[in-house]
Design an enzyme around this catalytic site. Structure first.
Site, short mmCIF file in Angstrom:
data_model
loop_
_atom_site.label_atom_id
_atom_site.label_comp_id
_atom_site.label_asym_id
_atom_site.label_seq_id
_atom_site.Cartn_x
_atom_site.Cartn_y
_atom_site.Cartn_z
N PRO A 38 0.81 -1.17 -0.05
CA PRO A 38 0.28 -0.03 0.13
C PRO A 38 0.90 1.16 0.22
O PRO A 38 1.83 1.41 0.83
CB PRO A 38 -0.80 -0.34 1.25
CG PRO A 38 -0.61 -1.49 1.79
CD PRO A 38 0.85 -2.03 1.18
N GLU A 39 0.36 2.37 -0.88
CA GLU A 39 1.04 3.37 -0.91
C GLU A 39 0.15 4.67 -0.62
O GLU A 39 -0.93 4.47 -0.05
CB GLU A 39 1.66 3.69 -2.41
CG GLU A 39 2.82 2.62 -2.72
CD GLU A 39 3.11 2.69 -4.10
OE1 GLU A 39 3.36 3.82 -4.63
OE2 GLU A 39 3.41 1.58 -4.76
N HIS A 88 -5.51 -13.96 8.74
CA HIS A 88 -4.42 -13.21 9.17
C HIS A 88 -4.83 -12.03 10.34
O HIS A 88 -4.12 -11.17 10.07
CB HIS A 88 -3.60 -13.05 8.08
CG HIS A 88 -3.54 -14.05 6.97
ND1 HIS A 88 -2.48 -15.13 7.34
CD2 HIS A 88 -4.08 -14.20 5.80
CE1 HIS A 88 -2.68 -15.80 6.38
NE2 HIS A 88 -3.31 -15.40 5.45
N ARG A 112 1.98 -11.16 5.97
CA ARG A 112 3.26 -11.22 6.05
C ARG A 112 3.83 -10.67 7.33
O ARG A 112 5.00 -10.77 7.78
CB ARG A 112 3.96 -10.34 4.90
CG ARG A 112 3.79 -10.90 3.58
CD ARG A 112 4.49 -12.12 3.25
NE ARG A 112 6.06 -11.72 3.08
CZ ARG A 112 6.41 -11.27 2.18
NH1 ARG A 112 6.05 -11.24 1.00
NH2 ARG A 112 7.88 -11.07 2.20
N ARG A 171 21.37 15.81 -5.66
CA ARG A 171 21.28 14.48 -5.50
C ARG A 171 21.74 13.84 -6.95
O ARG A 171 21.05 14.02 -7.90
CB ARG A 171 19.93 14.18 -5.10
CG ARG A 171 19.34 14.65 -3.82
CD ARG A 171 19.77 13.93 -2.80
NE ARG A 171 19.14 12.68 -2.55
CZ ARG A 171 17.99 12.32 -2.29
NH1 ARG A 171 17.38 13.11 -1.57
NH2 ARG A 171 17.50 11.10 -2.11
#
Ligand SMILES: [Zn+2]
Length: 289
Positions: A2-3, A92, A111, A153
């Protein structure tokens, strides 16, 4: 994983449902979820509090509680936060909030990398300062601000966008989508962007994230929204996971490379690879005659 758009989708769905409700009980099924805090301690600290809101910072969920406390949760790879109307067969389960109206919020996570931390509200800024950079959907995210973060950068743009300390909330999916929209090659050095590239990338990051929110998030793996449903964004990807397919913009074919250990999808034909800007050499003064 998820973002920002996936986390934002959960917030927008759940906040109107749970704001003002009381948490009767928190039941932690997996001590790893809240370590190093002992589960019993967190359960006791959260029970009996009213939910004042559910917000987001970067990819973190912020459950605001009365008494000036906030429970920060991170879904990491496979976490989900789902409002459960009546008990069904979600697997889960790692933590369960029982609300005063009988409904429950479940944190599920195959996970088990997801995590939770209870902080006082006045500790939040100090907690996030070293971890998270600018919020890309805020007014502060201007081309100039992006330029300041990118200045000097040498990291490739893909890695630059994945770094949460620069721009918060962008992950593997939306970095690819944003770079495609901006017509920038993922291996371009971040510090090589000129003002027009900065403006294009700022606009592209915002557009990619907003498309993700409009699509209800992307479910390429375990992601489910706050109601337990799959998102639709995976069907709308411009380049992500589309290796070998025609570019939606030109005659090119979507390619895949690995950057910072992450699969990176892009169009080699229409995404420009910027060169590292040469150091300005001082010209010798013209000889006076
Ligand atoms: Zn193309």
């Amino acid at each position: 994983m998820p973002e920002l758009p996936e986390v934002e989708t959960i917030c927008r769905q759940l906040e109107p449902e749970i704001e003002g409700r009381w948490i009767e009980q928190l039941e932690i099924h997996d001590p790893r979820w809240c370590r190093p805090a002992p589960p019993a301690e967190l359960e006791k600290a959260v029970a009996g509090r009213m939910i004042e809101g559910l917000g987001r910072r970067g990819k973190y969920l912020l459950l605001a509680l009365d008494g000036e406390k906030t429970l920060i949760m991170h879904l990491r790879m496979t976490g989900n936060l789902i409002l459960v109307e009546d008990e069904d067969e979600l697997g889960h389960l790692r933590a369960r909030f029982v609300l005063d109206d009988g409904r429950e919020i479940w944190f599920t996570d195959p996970r088990r990398f997801g995590e939770a931390l209870l902080l006082d509200d006045d500790e939040l800024d100090a907690h996030f300062a070293p971890r998270l950079g600018i919020e890309p959907l805020s007014a502060a995210f201007t081309p100039e601000a992006l330029g300041e973060i990118a200045a000097g950068r040498t990291a490739p743009l893909k890695s630059f966008l994945l770094d949460q300390k620069g721009v918060a909330g962008v992950g593997n999916i939306y970095a690819d989508e944003a770079l495609f929209r901006a017509r920038l090659h993922p291996l371009s050095p971040a510090g090589s962007m000129k003002p027009e590239h900065l403006e294009a990338l700022r606009d592209a990051v915002v557009a990619a994230l907003e498309a993700g929110i409009d699509g209800g998030g992307a479910s390429i793996d375990d992601y489910r929204d706050g109601r337990g449903e799959k998102g639709r964004m995976q069907d709308e990807f411009l380049v992500h996971t589309r290796e070998g397919e025609p570019c939606p913009r030109c005659d090119g074919t979507i390619g895949r490379i690995v950057v910072s250990g992450r699969s990176t999808y892009f169009c080699p034909a229409c995404q420009v690879r910027l060169r590292r800007r040469p150091r300005r050499r001082r010209r010798p003064a013209p000889r006076s005659t």
